[in-house]
Design an enzyme around this catalytic site. Structure first.
Site, PDB file in Angstrom:
ATOM      1  N   GLY A 113      39.571  39.481  40.002  1.00 48.83           N
ATOM      2  CA  GLY A 113      39.824  38.180  39.416  1.00 48.83           C
ATOM      3  C   GLY A 113      40.920  37.403  40.396  1.00 48.83           C
ATOM      4  O   GLY A 113      41.871  36.625  39.659  1.00 48.83           O
ATOM      5  N   LYS A 155      31.961  35.982  42.435  1.00 46.81           N
ATOM      6  CA  LYS A 155      31.211  35.404  43.361  1.00 46.81           C
ATOM      7  C   LYS A 155      32.000  35.436  44.730  1.00 46.81           C
ATOM      8  O   LYS A 155      33.040  35.996  45.086  1.00 46.81           O
ATOM      9  CB  LYS A 155      30.961  33.710  43.178  1.00 46.81           C
ATOM     10  N   SER A 199      42.906  42.031  28.485  1.00 41.88           N
ATOM     11  CA  SER A 199      42.950  42.552  27.228  1.00 41.88           C
ATOM     12  C   SER A 199      41.786  42.435  26.512  1.00 41.88           C
ATOM     13  O   SER A 199      40.938  41.717  27.116  1.00 41.88           O
ATOM     14  CB  SER A 199      44.112  41.597  26.328  1.00 41.88           C
ATOM     15  N   ASN A 241      50.270  43.431  27.212  1.00 41.36           N
ATOM     16  CA  ASN A 241      51.236  42.222  27.600  1.00 41.36           C
ATOM     17  C   ASN A 241      52.197  42.751  28.734  1.00 41.36           C
ATOM     18  O   ASN A 241      52.881  43.886  28.505  1.00 41.36           O
ATOM     19  CB  ASN A 241      52.101  41.793  26.207  1.00 41.36           C
ATOM     20  N   HIS A 271      47.779  31.249  21.538  1.00 44.74           N
ATOM     21  CA  HIS A 271      47.275  31.320  22.980  1.00 44.74           C
ATOM     22  C   HIS A 271      46.607  29.899  23.207  1.00 44.74           C
ATOM     23  O   HIS A 271      45.783  29.420  22.456  1.00 44.74           O
ATOM     24  CB  HIS A 271      46.298  32.453  23.353  1.00 44.74           C
ATOM     25  N   HIS A 272      46.440  29.931  24.659  1.00 46.27           N
ATOM     26  CA  HIS A 272      45.665  28.914  25.376  1.00 46.27           C
ATOM     27  C   HIS A 272      44.031  28.892  24.658  1.00 46.27           C
ATOM     28  O   HIS A 272      43.724  30.111  24.483  1.00 46.27           O
ATOM     29  CB  HIS A 272      45.674  29.055  26.877  1.00 46.27           C
ATOM     30  N   LYS A 296      41.099  31.678  25.755  1.00 50.13           N
ATOM     31  CA  LYS A 296      41.310  33.151  25.544  1.00 50.13           C
ATOM     32  C   LYS A 296      40.006  33.742  24.962  1.00 50.13           C
ATOM     33  O   LYS A 296      39.457  33.068  23.911  1.00 50.13           O
ATOM     34  CB  LYS A 296      42.574  33.388  24.978  1.00 50.13           C
TER      35      LYS A 296
HETATM   36  P1  NAP Z   1      40.969  33.487  33.918  1.00 51.01           P
HETATM   37  O1  NAP Z   1      41.871  32.331  34.514  1.00 51.01           O
HETATM   38  O2  NAP Z   1      39.709  32.979  33.057  1.00 51.01           O
HETATM   39  O3  NAP Z   1      40.638  34.545  35.137  1.00 51.01           O
HETATM   40  C1  NAP Z   1      39.832  35.278  35.190  1.00 51.01           C
HETATM   41  C2  NAP Z   1      39.085  35.403  36.494  1.00 51.01           C
HETATM   42  O4  NAP Z   1      38.195  36.506  36.302  1.00 51.01           O
HETATM   43  C3  NAP Z   1      38.137  34.352  36.902  1.00 51.01           C
HETATM   44  O5  NAP Z   1      38.406  34.040  38.368  1.00 51.01           O
HETATM   45  C4  NAP Z   1      36.724  34.768  36.746  1.00 51.01           C
HETATM   46  O6  NAP Z   1      35.850  34.247  37.727  1.00 51.01           O
HETATM   47  C5  NAP Z   1      37.013  35.981  37.151  1.00 51.01           C
HETATM   48  N1  NAP Z   1      35.734  37.139  36.690  1.00 51.01           N
HETATM   49  C6  NAP Z   1      34.863  36.911  35.688  1.00 51.01           C
HETATM   50  N2  NAP Z   1      33.992  37.868  35.666  1.00 51.01           N
HETATM   51  C7  NAP Z   1      34.280  38.577  36.677  1.00 51.01           C
HETATM   52  C8  NAP Z   1      33.567  39.947  37.357  1.00 51.01           C
HETATM   53  N3  NAP Z   1      32.729  40.346  36.715  1.00 51.01           N
HETATM   54  N4  NAP Z   1      34.289  40.341  38.646  1.00 51.01           N
HETATM   55  C9  NAP Z   1      35.290  39.756  38.949  1.00 51.01           C
HETATM   56  N5  NAP Z   1      35.863  38.640  38.636  1.00 51.01           N
HETATM   57  C10 NAP Z   1      35.494  38.055  37.466  1.00 51.01           C
HETATM   58  O7  NAP Z   1      41.950  34.183  32.841  1.00 51.01           O
HETATM   59  P2  NAP Z   1      43.416  34.651  33.136  1.00 51.01           P
HETATM   60  O8  NAP Z   1      44.213  33.633  32.107  1.00 51.01           O
HETATM   61  O9  NAP Z   1      43.644  34.820  34.548  1.00 51.01           O
HETATM   62  O10 NAP Z   1      43.260  35.987  32.444  1.00 51.01           O
HETATM   63  C11 NAP Z   1      42.760  37.105  32.857  1.00 51.01           C
HETATM   64  C12 NAP Z   1      43.028  38.280  31.686  1.00 51.01           C
HETATM   65  O11 NAP Z   1      44.415  38.782  31.713  1.00 51.01           O
HETATM   66  C13 NAP Z   1      42.561  38.177  30.519  1.00 51.01           C
HETATM   67  O12 NAP Z   1      41.829  39.246  29.758  1.00 51.01           O
HETATM   68  C14 NAP Z   1      43.511  37.754  29.663  1.00 51.01           C
HETATM   69  O13 NAP Z   1      43.680  38.042  28.300  1.00 51.01           O
HETATM   70  C15 NAP Z   1      44.601  38.685  30.262  1.00 51.01           C
HETATM   71  N6  NAP Z   1      46.167  38.466  30.389  1.00 51.01           N
HETATM   72  C16 NAP Z   1      46.783  39.385  30.170  1.00 51.01           C
HETATM   73  C17 NAP Z   1      48.210  39.207  30.120  1.00 51.01           C
HETATM   74  C18 NAP Z   1      49.177  40.625  29.989  1.00 51.01           C
HETATM   75  O14 NAP Z   1      50.474  40.238  30.082  1.00 51.01           O
HETATM   76  N7  NAP Z   1      48.501  41.950  30.057  1.00 51.01           N
HETATM   77  C19 NAP Z   1      48.714  38.056  30.325  1.00 51.01           C
HETATM   78  C20 NAP Z   1      48.019  36.846  30.524  1.00 51.01           C
HETATM   79  C21 NAP Z   1      46.755  37.101  30.448  1.00 51.01           C
HETATM   80  P3  NAP Z   1      34.831  32.602  37.176  1.00 51.01           P
HETATM   81  O15 NAP Z   1      36.213  31.822  36.711  1.00 51.01           O
HETATM   82  O16 NAP Z   1      34.212  32.568  38.168  1.00 51.01           O
HETATM   83  O17 NAP Z   1      34.421  33.240  35.817  1.00 51.01           O
END
Ligand code: NAP
Length: 267
Positions: free
Chosen positions: A11, A39, A102, A128, A156-157, A160
Site C-alpha cells: 500500500g 497496480k 484494521s 492503532n 474518522h475520515h 474509512k
Molecule cells: P488509503 O489511503 O486508502 O491507502 C490504501 C492503499 O492500499 C491504496 O494505495 C490502495 O490502492 C492500496 N491497495 C488497495 N488494494 C490493494 C491490494 N490488493 N494490494 C496492494 N495495495 C492495495 O488508506 P490509509 O488511510 O492509508 O489506510 C490504510 C489502512 O490502515 C486502513 O485499513 C486503515 O484503517 C488503517 N489505518 C491504521 C492505523 C493504525 O494506527 N493501525 C491508522 C490509520 C489507518 P488504490 O488507491 O489504488 O486502491
C-alpha cells in the site's frame, strides 16, 4: 549499531503507506526492498511520479514479492481483504508482518495466529499505532472498574471502510474484561430512527462518525449520578502512528508469536 531490517511495504501509494516510506527514509537501519501495490506491477517505486526515490520493485502478487525479494518484515497498510492475504503470504514465507490495516474478522485473526505458530514467525497486528490511543484504552479499562455505564464515540475520515473502528472494538473488549454485562439507558427506551443508540456490546454503546476533516479521534465517555468522565484521544496527523510502527518493526524481529495490540508489546 542496529542490524539492518529489510522490508516490503504493502500500500505504498496510500496515506499511511506514504508515511511508512518517510519513516523508512529517515530511519538508518530500515531498508525498503520492495512494495506490494494494487497496480504498477513490474515497475520500480523511484519511477512513479510523486513517490520517494527508493530503488524498490513493485509487485501486485504478494506470493511473487515474497519469493523474489529477501525481506525480514512486511508493513501492511491496505484494506482488510488484501491485508489478510498479504499477511498470510508473508507468514508462509517467514516474513514478519507488522499490520496496521484494521477490520479483520475474528476468524481471520485466528487463522493468522495459527499460521504464525505453525511457521514460528512473529506478527504484530495493531488496530492503532498511536501511543496516546494505547494509553486512552488503558485508562478507559481502569475507569470502567468504577464507571460501568460507558459509551464510545469514534470519529474518522470518510474514506474509512470499516465501522466501528478497530480501536473502538479493542476498547470495548478491554472494558468487557472488567465490566458486568448490563443494559444502559432507560429499560423501556425505543429508537424512533433505527441506529440512533449506536452499536451494542453487552449493553455499552459505540457510535461511529465519518466526516472529511477527521483523521482518527475517539472519546470514551463514562457516566454516573452527578458526574461524567471523558477520555479523549485525537490523531491530528498520520505521522502520529509512525513511532508505533517503528517500535513494532523493531520488536517483531525478536518475536515468534502473534501479538494483537501495541499495548501487548509495551508492557
Ligand atoms: P488509503 O489511503 O486508502 O491507502 C490504501 C492503499 O492500499 C491504496 O494505495 C490502495 O490502492 C492500496 N491497495 C488497495 N488494494 C490493494 C491490494 N490488493 N494490494 C496492494 N495495495 C492495495 O488508506 P490509509 O488511510 O492509508 O489506510 C490504510 C489502512 O490502515 C486502513 O485499513 C486503515 O484503517 C488503517 N489505518 C491504521 C492505523 C493504525 O494506527 N493501525 C491508522 C490509520 C489507518 P488504490 O488507491 O489504488 O486502491
Amino acid at each position: 549499531m542496529n542490524k539492518t531490517i529489510n522490508m516490503i511495504v504493502a500500500g505504498p501509494r496510500g496515506k499511511m503507506g506514504r508515511e511508512a516510506l518517510a519513516l523508512i527514509e529517515r530511519t538508518e537501519h530500515f531498508r525498503l526492498v520492495g512494495c506490494i501495490d494494487r497496480k504498477n506491477d513490474g515497475m520500480n517505486l523511484r519511477d512513479l511520479e510523486g513517490m520517494p526515490a527508493f530503488d524498490a520493485p513493485i509487485f501486485t502478487d504478494a506470493t511473487e514479492a515474497f519469493d523474489q525479494v529477501n525481506a525480514d518484515v512486511l508493513i501492511e497498510l491496505t484494506n482488510p481483504h488484501a491485508g489478510y492475504h498479504h499477511a498470510k503470504q508473508a507468514l508462509i514465507h517467514h516474513v514478519r508482518p507488522v499490520v496496521g490495516t484494521s477490520g479483520f474478522s475474528t476468524d481471520q485473526l485466528q487463522e493468522l495466529e495459527e499460521l504464525s505458530a505453525s511457521n514460528a514467525t512473529g506478527i504484530v497486528i495493531a488496530p492503532n499505532f498511536a501511543i496516546g490511543a494505547i494509553l486512552m484504552m488503558r485508562f478507559a479499562k481502569e475507569a470502567a472498574k468504577y464507571f460501568p455505564d460507558v459509551e464510545i464515540i469514534e470519529k474518522h475520515h470518510d474514506n474509512k471502510l470499516d465501522a466501528p473502528s478497530g480501536t473502538a472494538v479493542k476498547t470495548a473488549q478491554l472494558i468487557q474484561e472488567v465490566r458486568e454485562k448490563h443494559k444502559q439507558g432507560h429499560p423501556d427506551e425505543i429508537e424512533t430512527i433505527e441506529g440512533a443508540r449506536g452499536a451494542d456490546v453487552d449493553g455499552m454503546k459505540i457510535h461511529s462518525m465519518r466526516l472529511p476533516g477527521f483523521i482518527a479521534q475517539q472519546e470514551v465517555v463514562f457516566g454516573m449520578s452527578g458526574q461524567t468522565l471523558t477520555i479523549n484521544h485525537n490523531s491530528a496527523d498520520r505521522a502520529s502512528f509512525m513511532s508505533g510502527v517503528e517500535f513494532a518493526v523493531n520488536e517483531v524481529m525478536n518475536r515468534e508469536d502473534f501479538v494483537y495490540g501495541l499495548e501487548n508489546l509495551m508492557e
